[in-house]
Design an enzyme around this catalytic site. Sequence first.
Site, mmCIF file in Angstrom:
data_model
loop_
_atom_site.group_PDB
_atom_site.id
_atom_site.type_symbol
_atom_site.label_atom_id
_atom_site.label_comp_id
_atom_site.label_asym_id
_atom_site.label_seq_id
_atom_site.Cartn_x
_atom_site.Cartn_y
_atom_site.Cartn_z
ATOM 1 N N ASP A 89 0.841 -1.195 0.000
ATOM 2 C CA ASP A 89 0.000 0.000 0.000
ATOM 3 C C ASP A 89 0.875 1.243 0.000
ATOM 4 O O ASP A 89 2.102 1.160 0.018
ATOM 5 C CB ASP A 89 -0.960 -0.009 1.187
ATOM 6 C CG ASP A 89 -0.244 -0.025 2.529
ATOM 7 O OD1 ASP A 89 1.009 -0.009 2.556
ATOM 8 O OD2 ASP A 89 -0.937 -0.046 3.559
ATOM 9 N N ASP A 281 -8.162 -7.997 0.704
ATOM 10 C CA ASP A 281 -7.065 -8.122 1.664
ATOM 11 C C ASP A 281 -7.558 -7.859 3.076
ATOM 12 O O ASP A 281 -8.426 -7.018 3.299
ATOM 13 C CB ASP A 281 -5.916 -7.167 1.329
ATOM 14 C CG ASP A 281 -6.195 -5.728 1.734
ATOM 15 O OD1 ASP A 281 -5.884 -5.354 2.884
ATOM 16 O OD2 ASP A 281 -6.731 -4.970 0.898
#
Length: 372
Positions: A89, A281
Amino acid sequence: MALKFHVIHQSKKSRARVGRIETDHGIIDTPAFVPVATNGALKGVVDHSNIPLMFCNTYHLLVHPGTESIAAMGGLHKFINRDAPIITDSGGFQIFSLAYGSVAEEIKSHGKKKGSSSILEITDEGVWFKSYRDGHKLFLSPEVSVQAQKDLGADIIIPLDELLPFHSDQQYFLSSCSRTYVWEKRSLDYHRNDPRHQSMYGVIHGGIDPEQRKIGCQFVEDHPFDGFAIGGSLGRNLNEMVPVVDITTSHLSKDRPVHLLGIGDLPSIQATVKFGIDSFDSSYPTKAARHGLILSSQGPIKIANQAYANDLSPIDPKCTCLTCSSNLSRAYLRHLFKVHEPNAGIWASIHNLHHMQEVMKNIRKQILNDEI
């Protein structure tokens, strides 16, 4: 190379689909569950070779050991000894979630801002924040975030965005959406100047506002992102999240993979996979395991309950994971949790992660049969 995405089968019953993502480090069959390895490690699990795609957090790796240090050692794959795909991320989620507090029911951005915020200042250039380790002042901009992800060398990377709490006022919400798309464009430009083998997903914001979600979809469609990620506040509960995901995916083209950021509990997967979500996720399976919640084909098991004190039956008779193959009984696993034996969380985590992979395998089979 940038990823290649192929739709193998489109369900006749819904927008659900079975696909395949090809990366330099391997293939991901979709829909896929993506476990979160916050610091480059899955909590309670040593072997991650059977995990098709793993999610690592740039923020934590930036703070320690430092992304430049990891780059000097050959990148994240070499550092953690993983020869399979990794997604990272931008670091923004951790910064903003640490500032705004915890999340409820895995639905992001519902919480009240803590009295002592890690965020020092948000500007159009980026965000100043304090390290959670030592309070050191740090700066994260779109360019800094992408460079950190270049240092890590993940297969799939995410542009910097601002995560707002659910209760933000409308004026700030709109200005935040605008700033996020400027940050994403800067992130994409920086990435495309040095693409390497990496692919970037564009993040769609807009909260629970259908019009703002449509605007977010138009933004990512208009730019050469390799995939889409649904982010931002998704509401306060599952009932609010489902229509947000539905309307968002309805505005997206079908030629690129779609990831649902930070959502991966079983009820959410089952409720949204029909809208064409390709990957999810979450740290849910390992976190649940550490708290004694066992996922099984017979439903969730709260292993600490007295009902399992003398239960010599296998944890899940249909499971073939290392834990279940070792013939551990429910009574024994309960005992390990009761005496706070570290092995308890390890055995449970191994099982829960395997269970999630089996769930996704079954979901893919159901889609192929047009049952979802």
